[in-house]
Design an enzyme around this catalytic site. Structure first.
Site, PDB file in Angstrom:
ATOM      1  N   SER A 190       0.822  -1.207   0.000  1.00  0.00           N
ATOM      2  CA  SER A 190       0.000   0.000   0.000  1.00  0.00           C
ATOM      3  C   SER A 190       0.854   1.253   0.000  1.00  0.00           C
ATOM      4  CB  SER A 190      -0.910   0.010   1.235  1.00  0.00           C
ATOM      5  OG  SER A 190      -1.652   1.215   1.290  1.00  0.00           O
ATOM      6  N   ASP A 191       0.430   2.216  -0.813  1.00  0.00           N
ATOM      7  CA  ASP A 191       1.007   3.549  -0.722  1.00  0.00           C
ATOM      8  C   ASP A 191       0.564   4.160   0.601  1.00  0.00           C
ATOM      9  OD1 ASP A 191       2.256   5.941  -1.519  1.00  0.00           O
ATOM     10  OD2 ASP A 191       0.361   6.726  -2.258  1.00  0.00           O
ATOM     11  N   LYS A 192       1.334   5.096   1.137  1.00  0.00           N
ATOM     12  CA  LYS A 192       0.941   5.761   2.382  1.00  0.00           C
ATOM     13  C   LYS A 192       0.044   6.964   2.099  1.00  0.00           C
ATOM     14  CE  LYS A 192       3.598   8.791   4.352  1.00  0.00           C
ATOM     15  NZ  LYS A 192       2.718   9.985   4.407  1.00  0.00           N
ATOM     16  N   THR A 193       0.574   7.908   1.308  1.00  0.00           N
ATOM     17  CA  THR A 193      -0.107   9.181   1.102  1.00  0.00           C
ATOM     18  C   THR A 193      -1.385   8.986   0.297  1.00  0.00           C
ATOM     19  OG1 THR A 193       2.033  10.285   1.108  1.00  0.00           O
ATOM     20  CG2 THR A 193       0.166  11.526   0.244  1.00  0.00           C
ATOM     21  N   THR A 244      -1.828  -1.063  -3.955  1.00  0.00           N
ATOM     22  CA  THR A 244      -2.778   0.044  -3.915  1.00  0.00           C
ATOM     23  C   THR A 244      -2.026   1.358  -4.046  1.00  0.00           C
ATOM     24  OG1 THR A 244      -2.712   0.525  -1.547  1.00  0.00           O
ATOM     25  CG2 THR A 244      -4.083  -1.321  -2.240  1.00  0.00           C
TER      26      THR A 244
END
Length: 883
Positions: A321-324, A618
């Site tokens: 998963s991306d964070k932002t 994601t």
């Protein structure tokens, strides 16, 4: 095209830009400023693809042989089956292709350029290398640009780099092609957003040569990861094909040894065997099962762009998963306020909506907090308004965070700004590390500033307390700042000064305090990750942000412990020089990755896949697209996601809610379970036919059913039920079990056991019925007719019992799947109707039977219910012992 390749247009004076003739020449030479789009196959190519399967090859050979032996009805029926399956597959693929083509491209809109010394507005597609582009707050950068001038210019490049903070730009610096994107202060990149300030620059790259275009080129090719369902179905296809060939060879050997069968009888028998074993209804049932999953996921805010992605999501063992914007809201929020005397306050709420409060306030606090908020609001170029039923912001996310905090304290932003006359604005520049404003009230000049704590402390000699301004304790304030910074917060300090008119000196100021900001977690992310953990799904966070920020978020989510190492881009680069094994060793245990560029994200995904994971990725930015393309399932955020991310993705989450992904995983597992049920139903029926044929050959009996009857049984009598079984709802507990092993075949030991038990019983009873009837009547057509009816009844009972692999039929509410409750009697009525239909009954060589015969056959078929229920008892006992 790069800056070194610029031709005539590159020498155009910055105050006049290109001439219209030069712009036209560049447009003709370099083409339109558009992202590449993948080539789409035509309908005929899609149709031809549907015939590339071992099942299809066997059926085509069987059809040709049938025509050669004069068995025209069988040959025609087989061709009709092939045509129907091909049409279903073509429609499904063409629909997915049209959905992909309908998505908008990333680069769109207009741009302001200089042509012939005049500022004109052109479509982004018409921007060419050498153009002089004018940029201002709110603009989307139309191409890659090298700055000629910049005034307080800051750019949001999160869609490329994953860095949530705006990047300050400076036209006086110079960067090389080898300079990392995050450090190119003199360049702006296509697709990024100007958050504040103004600038002017020359276009150095357009279309595919931009940083955005290079990423887009990497995601328009063929994906390297085959969907999990296709991997399993392909393996299943080859297993069944080899099984068919082996069964045909064994049957031919038995018939040769018997010596009583003619060559034509042997050929017809083997054709019948092949037709009986091939699950002709599987393509249609698969399509329906996936389409149902697509519909159910849409209600859970997950839009499917490719049908096979429905099951792919349910198969994933690891989510990158991306964070932002994915785990976080992508809106900086002030979480803590620290006053110089050591008092701290927690701030609730998140994002631009002013909901929330400053906790722990006492009667003596509002005045000191108010001073800090005034400085944050006035040394500020952003705007926050309530419009259309929601809060709308414009400007730098740091500035917006101060406006939101002022609202939480009950302050009026407009009143503050109108009460004091602004004399001068000191915009933020990276070299200064602060911004400020000079205001006037009467004869007094008020100076407010905010910036890095180090800079503010250097500018201050006093600090604000409840007793007034006192000598500053820099050591204590630095310790406070360092402690919060180590926890991943972005710290902003504020200061104030009262001076005489004309005195704009920003020294000897009063330190007002500090705020700790962070891009807060989505409130649903905690629960969603817990559900993933309960379901045996691992989660890794990959971000372009600072390692300290990434680790702070990961600790809060429980993705790692305090001793975990955050893997960074330079660490991956160093490991890459030592080979794949070094990269795999670095990533194998890591679950937090920071300062990762787009190509490195794809490298991480590759490494996880080599480690045996089925990977879902994601994200919402262009920087996420290569990794999404590389993964088994790419998931884009629908609200904040860029068009490149959406176009690359297999699935789009419309509400940007991580928990929607988890709900989609559950539905993906339901779809796969239903596909297993359909395969178990079809293969058990095929296996029973194999045994029936073998028993007949061993007993010296003729062919028990002809090819056209077997096709009718598979596609019509059982076909309704196969499709209806795909509508089966979830049984419950899908997320409480570990994901399937990536190496687990769809035709696993449980289905094999089911096929052996159920198929053996059906084949044995059908053989005994055929043998007894043929010996009693000496009428082959009547024996085949009754055997076919028995197999149809077996199919009815088997379909009902296939609703669960381990639960008793009597414990499953009948109306949970009304489609199956309708399909079972419909299949029976269709077969009975065919007996009374002239022409069709002749082709199928069937005729009506008496009620007594039907009831007798029903009794035989009901014995299957007993066998299956006993088998499920054994399965439940094994499951209980295993737990």
């Amino acid at each position: 095209m790069t800056s070194s390749d610029l031709t005539t247009g590159a020498e155009a004076p910055p105050d006049t830009g290109l001439t219209r003739q030069e712009a036209s020449a560049c447009l003709e030479k370099y083409g339109y400023n558009q992202l590449p789009t993948p080539p789409m196959p035509g309908v005929l190519e899609l149709f031809a693809r549907q015939f590339l399967s071992p099942f299809i090859y066997i059926l085509m050979i069987a059809s040709g042989i049938s025509f050669a032996l004069g068995q025209n009805p069988s040959g025609v029926f087989i061709l009709i089956v092939l045509l129907i399956n091909a049409l279903i597959g073509t429609v499904q693929e063409y629909s997915a292709q049209k959905a992909a083509a309908a998505l908008k491209q990333m680069m769109k809109g207009t741009a302001h350029v200089l042509r012939d010394g005049q500022i004109i507005t052109v479509d982004v597609e018409e921007v060419v290398p050498g153009d002089t582009v004018l940029l201002s707050s709110g603009d989307k950068v139309p191409a890659d640009i090298r700055l000629l001038s910049a005034s307080s210019l800051a750019v949001d490049e999160s869609m490329l780099t994953g860095e949530s903070l705006a990047v300050a730009k400076n036209a006086d610096t110079h960067s090389e092609d080898s300079t990392p994107l995050t450090e190119r202060a003199d360049q702006c990149f296509a697709g990024s957003i100007i958050t504040h300030g103004r600038g002017r620059g020359r276009v150095i790259a357009t279309a595919s040569e931009t940083q955005l275009g290079k990423i887009a080129q990497g995601v328009t090719g063929k994906t390297s990861a085959e969907p999990p369902l296709m991997i399993r179905i392909r393996k299943f296809t080859y297993q069944v094909t080899f099984g068919i060939l082996a069964a045909i060879a064994a049957l031919a050997c038995l018939m040769l040894l018997d010596g009583s069968y003619s060559l034509e009888e042997m050929v017809l028998m083997t054709i019948g065997l092949a037709v009986s074993v091939i699950p002709e209804g599987l393509p249609a049932a698969l399509t329906v099962a996936l389409a149902i999953g697509m519909s159910r996921m849409a209600r859970l805010n997950v839009i499917i762009r490719k049908l096979v992605a429905v099951e792919a999501l349910g198969s994933c063992t690891l989510i990158c998963s991306d964070k932002t914007g994915t785990l976080t809201v992508n809106e900086l929020t002030i979480r803590k306020v620290m006053l110089p005397d050591g008092r701290q306050f927690d701030v609730t709420g998140e994002g631009v909506a002013p909901g929330g409060e400053i906790q722990g306030l006492e009667s003596t606090d509002p005045d000191t907090l108010r001073e800090l908020c005034v400085a944050g609001v006035l040394a500020n170029e952003s705007h926050l308004d309530y419009s259309g039923g929601e809060w709308v912001s414009q400007g730098d996310i740091v500035d917006i965070a101060f406006l939101v905090m002022a609202k939480k304290l009950g302050m009026s932003i407009s009143e503050l700004r109108t009460r004091q006359e602004q004399i001068a604005l000191i915009p933020y520049e990276s070299e200064k590390a602060y911004s400020g404003v000079v205001n006037r009230i009467g004869d007094q000049t008020l100076i407010y500033a905010k910036g890095s704590p180090e800079k503010m402390l250097a500018m201050c000699d006093r600090m604000s307390t409840t007793d007034g301004a006192t000598a500053i304790d820099k050591a204590a304030l630095e310790a406070q700042f360092n402690e919060l910074a180590s926890r991943g917060y972005r710290i902003i300090a504020l200061a104030r000064k009262t001076s005489q008119p004309g005195d704009h000196d920003m020294t000897d100021m009063v330190f007002l305090g500090m705020v700790a900001m962070i891009d807060p977690l989505r409130h649903e992310a905690f629960e969603a990750i817990e559900k993933c953990r309960a379901g045996g799904i691992e989660v890794a966070m990959i971000t372009g942000d600072h390692p300290a920020t990434a680790k702070s978020i990961a600790l809060e989510l429980g993705l790692c412990d305090a001793d975990a190492t955050v893997v960074t881009g330079p660490m991956l680069e160093e490991a890459s020089t030592r080979g794949q094994e070094a990269v795999d060793q670095l990533t194998r245990q890591a679950r937090v990755f920071a300062r990762i560029e787009p190509a490195r994200k794809a490298q991480i995904v590759d490494s996880f896949m080599r480690d045996g994971h089925f990977v879902a990725v994601t994200g919402d930015g262009v920087n996420d697209a290569p990794a999404m393309r590389q993964a088994h399932a790419g998931i884009a955020m629908g609200k904040r996601g860029t068009d490149v991310a959406k176009e690359t993705a297999d699935l789009i989450v419309t509400d940007d809610n991580f928990s929607s992904i988890v709900a989609g995983i559950e539905q993906g597992r339901v779809v796969y379970n239903n596909i297993r049920k359909v395969i178990g139903l079809l293969v058990a029926t095929g296996f029973s036919a194999i045994l029936l044929f073998f028993f007949c050959v061993l007993a010296g009996l003729p062919m028990p059913m002809i090819a056209v009857q077997l096709l009718w049984l598979n596609l019509v009598a059982n076909g309704f039920q196969d499709v209806a079984l795909a509508f089966e709802p979830k049984e419950g507990g899908e997320l409480s079990v570990k994901p399937r092993s990536p190496h687990e075949p769809v035709f696993d030991k449980h289905i094999i056991e089911h096929v052996l038990v159920v198929g053996s019983w059906m084949g044995l009873v059908a053989f005994l019925n055929f043998q007894w009837t043929f010996e009693q009547t000496q009428n082959l057509e009547e024996a085949r007719n009754l055997t076919l009816m028995l197999m149809v009844l077996f199919g009815n009972i088997h379909a009902l019992n296939s609703r669960s692999e381990f639960r008793s039929l009597f414990r499953i509410p009948l109306l949970r799947n009304p489609f199956l409750m309708l399909a079972v009697p419909l299949a029976q009525l269709a077969h009975i109707g065919a007996m009374y239909t002239p022409g069709l009954s002749d082709v199928l060589q069937i005729q009506p039977i008496s009620l007594q015969e039907w009831l007798q056959l029903l009794g035989f078929a009901l014995s299957l219910l007993v066998v299956e229920e006993l088998h499920k008892v054994l399965i439940r006992r094994r499951r209980a012992r295993a737990t």
